[in-house]
Design a protein around this motif. Structure first.
Motif, PDB file in Angstrom:
ATOM      1  N   LYS A   1     -90.634 -35.911  -8.702  1.00 14.31           N
ATOM      2  CA  LYS A   1     -89.978 -34.707  -8.202  1.00 14.31           C
ATOM      3  C   LYS A   1     -90.682 -33.421  -8.657  1.00 14.31           C
ATOM      4  N   VAL A   2     -91.636 -33.568  -9.541  1.00 12.31           N
ATOM      5  CA  VAL A   2     -92.247 -32.382 -10.129  1.00 12.31           C
ATOM      6  C   VAL A   2     -92.945 -31.487  -9.093  1.00 12.31           C
ATOM      7  N   LEU A   3     -93.407 -32.066  -8.002  1.00 16.72           N
ATOM      8  CA  LEU A   3     -94.102 -31.270  -6.972  1.00 16.72           C
ATOM      9  C   LEU A   3     -93.525 -31.556  -5.604  1.00 16.72           C
ATOM     10  N   HIS A   4     -93.413 -30.549  -4.773  1.00 12.96           N
ATOM     11  CA  HIS A   4     -93.053 -30.743  -3.375  1.00 12.96           C
ATOM     12  C   HIS A   4     -94.321 -31.267  -2.678  1.00 12.96           C
ATOM     13  N   PRO A   5     -94.252 -32.428  -2.009  1.00 13.39           N
ATOM     14  CA  PRO A   5     -95.488 -33.022  -1.482  1.00 13.39           C
ATOM     15  C   PRO A   5     -96.324 -32.064  -0.643  1.00 13.39           C
ATOM     16  N   GLU A   6     -95.652 -31.314   0.208  1.00 11.48           N
ATOM     17  CA  GLU A   6     -96.409 -30.460   1.123  1.00 11.48           C
ATOM     18  C   GLU A   6     -97.125 -29.321   0.406  1.00 11.48           C
ATOM     19  N   THR A   7     -96.771 -29.104  -0.844  1.00  9.60           N
ATOM     20  CA  THR A   7     -97.464 -28.088  -1.642  1.00  9.60           C
ATOM     21  C   THR A   7     -98.953 -28.288  -1.572  1.00  9.60           C
ATOM     22  N   ILE A   8     -99.298 -29.569  -1.563  1.00 10.52           N
ATOM     23  CA  ILE A   8    -100.691 -29.916  -1.724  1.00 10.52           C
ATOM     24  C   ILE A   8    -101.529 -29.488  -0.523  1.00 10.52           C
ATOM     25  N   LEU A   9    -100.965 -29.650   0.666  1.00  9.23           N
ATOM     26  CA  LEU A   9    -101.789 -29.488   1.873  1.00  9.23           C
ATOM     27  C   LEU A   9    -102.486 -28.137   2.035  1.00  9.23           C
TER      28      LEU A   9
ATOM     29  N   ILE B   1     -98.161 -23.773 -10.924  1.00 12.23           N
ATOM     30  CA  ILE B   1     -96.760 -24.178 -10.740  1.00 12.23           C
ATOM     31  C   ILE B   1     -96.183 -24.338 -12.148  1.00 12.23           C
ATOM     32  N   TRP B   2     -95.364 -23.392 -12.550  1.00 18.25           N
ATOM     33  CA  TRP B   2     -94.783 -23.438 -13.906  1.00 18.25           C
ATOM     34  C   TRP B   2     -93.413 -24.103 -13.845  1.00 18.25           C
ATOM     35  N   THR B   3     -93.211 -25.111 -14.717  1.00 18.85           N
ATOM     36  CA  THR B   3     -91.951 -25.846 -14.684  1.00 18.85           C
ATOM     37  C   THR B   3     -91.488 -26.143 -16.110  1.00 18.85           C
ATOM     38  N   ASP B   4     -90.657 -27.171 -16.286  1.00 24.11           N
ATOM     39  CA  ASP B   4     -90.135 -27.436 -17.633  1.00 24.11           C
ATOM     40  C   ASP B   4     -90.789 -28.647 -18.283  1.00 24.11           C
ATOM     41  N   VAL B   5     -91.885 -29.122 -17.716  1.00 23.60           N
ATOM     42  CA  VAL B   5     -92.655 -30.210 -18.340  1.00 23.60           C
ATOM     43  C   VAL B   5     -94.131 -29.835 -18.290  1.00 23.60           C
ATOM     44  N   SER B   6     -94.912 -30.426 -19.217  1.00 26.32           N
ATOM     45  CA  SER B   6     -96.326 -30.044 -19.318  1.00 26.32           C
ATOM     46  C   SER B   6     -97.176 -30.781 -18.298  1.00 26.32           C
ATOM     47  N   GLY B   7     -97.008 -30.450 -17.057  1.00 24.30           N
ATOM     48  CA  GLY B   7     -97.845 -31.041 -16.017  1.00 24.30           C
ATOM     49  C   GLY B   7     -97.236 -32.291 -15.425  1.00 24.30           C
ATOM     50  N   ILE B   8     -98.053 -32.975 -14.636  1.00 21.92           N
ATOM     51  CA  ILE B   8     -97.586 -34.208 -14.001  1.00 21.92           C
ATOM     52  C   ILE B   8     -97.770 -35.329 -15.017  1.00 21.92           C
TER      53      ILE B   8
ATOM     54  N   ARG C   1     -85.138 -27.856   0.712  1.00 23.15           N
ATOM     55  CA  ARG C   1     -84.879 -27.950  -0.719  1.00 23.15           C
ATOM     56  C   ARG C   1     -86.171 -28.185  -1.495  1.00 23.15           C
ATOM     57  N   GLY C   2     -86.276 -27.543  -2.630  1.00 24.95           N
ATOM     58  CA  GLY C   2     -87.484 -27.667  -3.456  1.00 24.95           C
ATOM     59  C   GLY C   2     -88.674 -26.932  -2.847  1.00 24.95           C
ATOM     60  N   GLY C   3     -88.415 -26.087  -1.857  1.00 20.13           N
ATOM     61  CA  GLY C   3     -89.501 -25.493  -1.069  1.00 20.13           C
ATOM     62  C   GLY C   3     -90.298 -24.384  -1.731  1.00 20.13           C
ATOM     63  N   SER C   4     -89.943 -23.993  -2.941  1.00 17.65           N
ATOM     64  CA  SER C   4     -90.686 -22.885  -3.562  1.00 17.65           C
ATOM     65  C   SER C   4     -92.145 -23.237  -3.856  1.00 17.65           C
TER      66      SER C   4
ATOM     67  N   PHE D   1    -105.939 -34.456  -5.317  1.00 19.62           N
ATOM     68  CA  PHE D   1    -104.873 -34.043  -4.411  1.00 19.62           C
ATOM     69  C   PHE D   1    -104.170 -35.272  -3.838  1.00 19.62           C
ATOM     70  N   ALA D   2    -104.982 -36.263  -3.444  1.00 18.74           N
ATOM     71  CA  ALA D   2    -104.396 -37.444  -2.798  1.00 18.74           C
ATOM     72  C   ALA D   2    -103.449 -38.161  -3.755  1.00 18.74           C
ATOM     73  N   GLU D   3    -103.841 -38.238  -5.019  1.00 18.15           N
ATOM     74  CA  GLU D   3    -102.988 -38.933  -5.994  1.00 18.15           C
ATOM     75  C   GLU D   3    -101.709 -38.144  -6.260  1.00 18.15           C
ATOM     76  N   ALA D   4    -101.852 -36.823  -6.398  1.00 16.46           N
ATOM     77  CA  ALA D   4    -100.665 -35.997  -6.660  1.00 16.46           C
ATOM     78  C   ALA D   4     -99.696 -36.088  -5.484  1.00 16.46           C
ATOM     79  N   ARG D   5    -100.264 -36.120  -4.299  1.00 12.32           N
ATOM     80  CA  ARG D   5     -99.438 -36.181  -3.103  1.00 12.32           C
ATOM     81  C   ARG D   5     -98.707 -37.522  -3.008  1.00 12.32           C
ATOM     82  N   GLU D   6     -99.433 -38.563  -3.366  1.00 14.36           N
ATOM     83  CA  GLU D   6     -98.837 -39.904  -3.336  1.00 14.36           C
ATOM     84  C   GLU D   6     -97.677 -39.982  -4.345  1.00 14.36           C
ATOM     85  N   LEU D   7     -97.917 -39.460  -5.546  1.00 14.92           N
ATOM     86  CA  LEU D   7     -96.854 -39.473  -6.563  1.00 14.92           C
ATOM     87  C   LEU D   7     -95.639 -38.703  -6.064  1.00 14.92           C
ATOM     88  N   ALA D   8     -95.902 -37.543  -5.468  1.00 13.68           N
ATOM     89  CA  ALA D   8     -94.788 -36.714  -4.997  1.00 13.68           C
ATOM     90  C   ALA D   8     -94.033 -37.420  -3.874  1.00 13.68           C
TER      91      ALA D   8
END
Ligand code: ADP
Ligand code: ASP
Ligand code: MG
Length: 456
Positions: A265-273, A227-234, A206-209, A253-260
């Motif tokens: 929910k805005v980013l799938h964590p593994e997106t980052i890797l 990554i285009w979504t319905d909010v202006s960024g993280i 889920r959320g894998g796109s 990257f580390a911070e975005a990954r930690e938040l995810a």
């Protein structure tokens, strides 16, 4: 070459799809590869559908397929005016829905809902949205080429969380993505879906796109992943929870990954890797406000920075206190952690001392108790909410603040904080409150964060 991934809300209706097309057109000289999610809600509907089928509830199956078909046909009619093109795409949608209906009859006869059938059914969401979008783009004069991601996103046979064979992906993407792109086409493909080595449909979870977008970007050495979504960024926190949340323009990257990982929910964590490995810039942007800069995710930490990047909250977590039983050795604690991991319970944070251990996880408390008691530890379970504050050097900052009893600490203590713990990475601290108090704590802490500077 750039990857433009659009999430479910960005393809939810005709207005959204028009916004997507104008973004693609704007960046057309950068050779976009468009990765689409299913229209929002469609994946849930498709999973429910196959569950009805497995129960033999043919009435609900037919109702649901009709609703899915009608929703997508209405989109076609709203977007595509040329009658020959409309006829062709309507036919394609009907073919997909008929296939789905036949498949559901098979599931109904077997009477069981397997991961394979859920993968097959839920993949239809992305196939439908991308079929429509490709036809719409062509009708607007864009040289759109439809690419079925199952031809290049090769996975193992874990149907609902396929592990991608990245070397196969590199080779297959050359043929199915790069070649048509270099021939002048704009690629329209699906996120989330793939296939195993014998062609059976799988999904990346889920959320894998977002993950699909990052993997594909890494495989073809894309210059940027959007990554285009319905909010202006993280944002500094989930804007659906707190209206005053603000966009963080840059983060590592580390911070975005930690938040995810801790719930943004805005980013799938593994997106980052995959993107980190290749040093590819990832931007999170708003389909409905494309002029906003959004968030750019940088490959490295800002070593000199202080302050916060954001705060997340997960409700209904479990705060476990494990203690070694009277006649047991301390190793039972390690064993019980192993048992939790084996059963898929995430270990969000861990604090251990001689013979004792505090673990933060989430899931069914009764099941956790049963598992742990068998492994020989004494266990106390307290339901809780978990917040994670993320930022460069956040740990030293929080320590200083906790010592000097300034706003962060006061806010925390006045709300009955259970504990402060560190997670896996140095850019986050975890604050645990009693169950139901997380929301209040989030509001207070977010206000405090407003007053701190955000270095970029
Ligand atoms: P998409 O359908 O585009 O994949 P998602 O619903 O998966 O979109 O993710 C976008 C949503 O993530 C936003 O609408 C927002 O409510 C939520 N979200 C949670 N935390 C954050 C955050 N820190 N910053 C921005 N959005 C967040
Ligand atoms: N459509 C899939 C889901 O809802 C994948 C995604 O949108 O990322 O989970
Ligand atoms: Mg998403």
């Amino acid at each position: 070459m750039i990857i433009q991934k659009f999430g479910g809300t960005s393809v939810a209706n005709a207005i959204a799809m028009r916004a997507v097309l104008s973004i693609v057109q704007r960046d057309i000289s950068r050779r976009p590869i468009v990765v689409l999610s299913a229209c929002s809600g469609a994946t849930n509907d498709l999973i429910a559908l196959v569950e009805y089928a497995a129960k033999g509830d043919r009435n609900s199956v037919q109702k649901s397929i009709t609703a899915i078909r009608e929703r997508h046909l209405a989109l076609c009619r709203e977007l595509i005016y040329a009658s020959d093109r409309l006829t062709t795409v309507v036919e394609s949608i009907n073919v997909l829905c008929t296939e789905l209906s036949v498949y559901c009859e098979g599931v109904a006869l077997l009477g069981e809902c397997t991961p394979r059938s859920i993968a097959y059914s839920s993949a239809m969401g992305e196939l439908l949205s991308s079929t429509i979008f490709a036809a719409y783009a062509q009708s607007e004069g864009i040289p759109a080429v439809f690419a079925d991601a199952r031809k290049f996103m090769r996975t193992d046979d874990t149907f609902l969380g396929g592990v991608v064979d990245r070397s196969a992906l590199r080779i297959l993407a050359e043929e199915y993505v790069v070649k048509p792109l270099l021939d002048g086409g704009i690629i329209i493909t699906q996120g989330f879906i793939g296939s195993d080595s014998i062609g059976r449909t799988t999904t990346l979870g889920r959320g894998g796109s977002d993950y699909s977008a990052a993997l594909l970007g890494a495989a073809i050495h894309a210059e940027e992943i959007q990554i285009w979504t319905d909010v202006s960024g993280i944002a500094s926190t989930d804007p659906r929870r707190i209206a005053s949340a603000f966009t963080i323009p840059f983060m590592s990257f580390a911070e975005a990954r930690e938040l995810a990982y801790y719930g943004a929910k805005v980013l799938h964590p593994e997106t980052i890797l995959p993107a980190v490995e290749m040093g590819i810039t990832v931007k999170v942007l708003n389909t409905f406000a494309p002029e906003n800069e959004g968030t750019t995710i940088l490959p490295h930490n800002d070593k000199n920075g202080t302050g916060f990047r954001g705060i997340t909250m997960k409700e209904h977590c479990l705060h476990l206190t494990l203690a070694v039983g009277p006649n047991e050795s301390a190793s039972v604690i390690n064993q019980s952690l192993h048992v939790l991991e084996q059963h898929g319970y995430p270990i969000y944070a861990l604090l251990s001392s001689e013979g004792n251990c505090i673990v933060l996880t989430t899931g069914n408390d009764e099941h956790v108790r049963d598992l742990l008691e068998v492994s020989g530890v004494r266990v106390q379970i307290q339901p809780c909410d978990m917040l994670c504050v993320v930022g460069p050097n956040v740990r030293s900052l929080s320590e200083a603040q906790l010592q000097s009893n300034v706003a962060l600490c006061q806010a925390a203590l006045s709300q009955g904080i259970l504990s402060v713990m560190f997670g896996h990475s140095p850019v986050g601290i975890i604050i645990i409150t009693s169950l139901g108090e997380g929301k209040e704590m989030l509001t207070i802490l977010h206000k405090v964060l407003h007053t701190l500077t955000f270095p970029s």
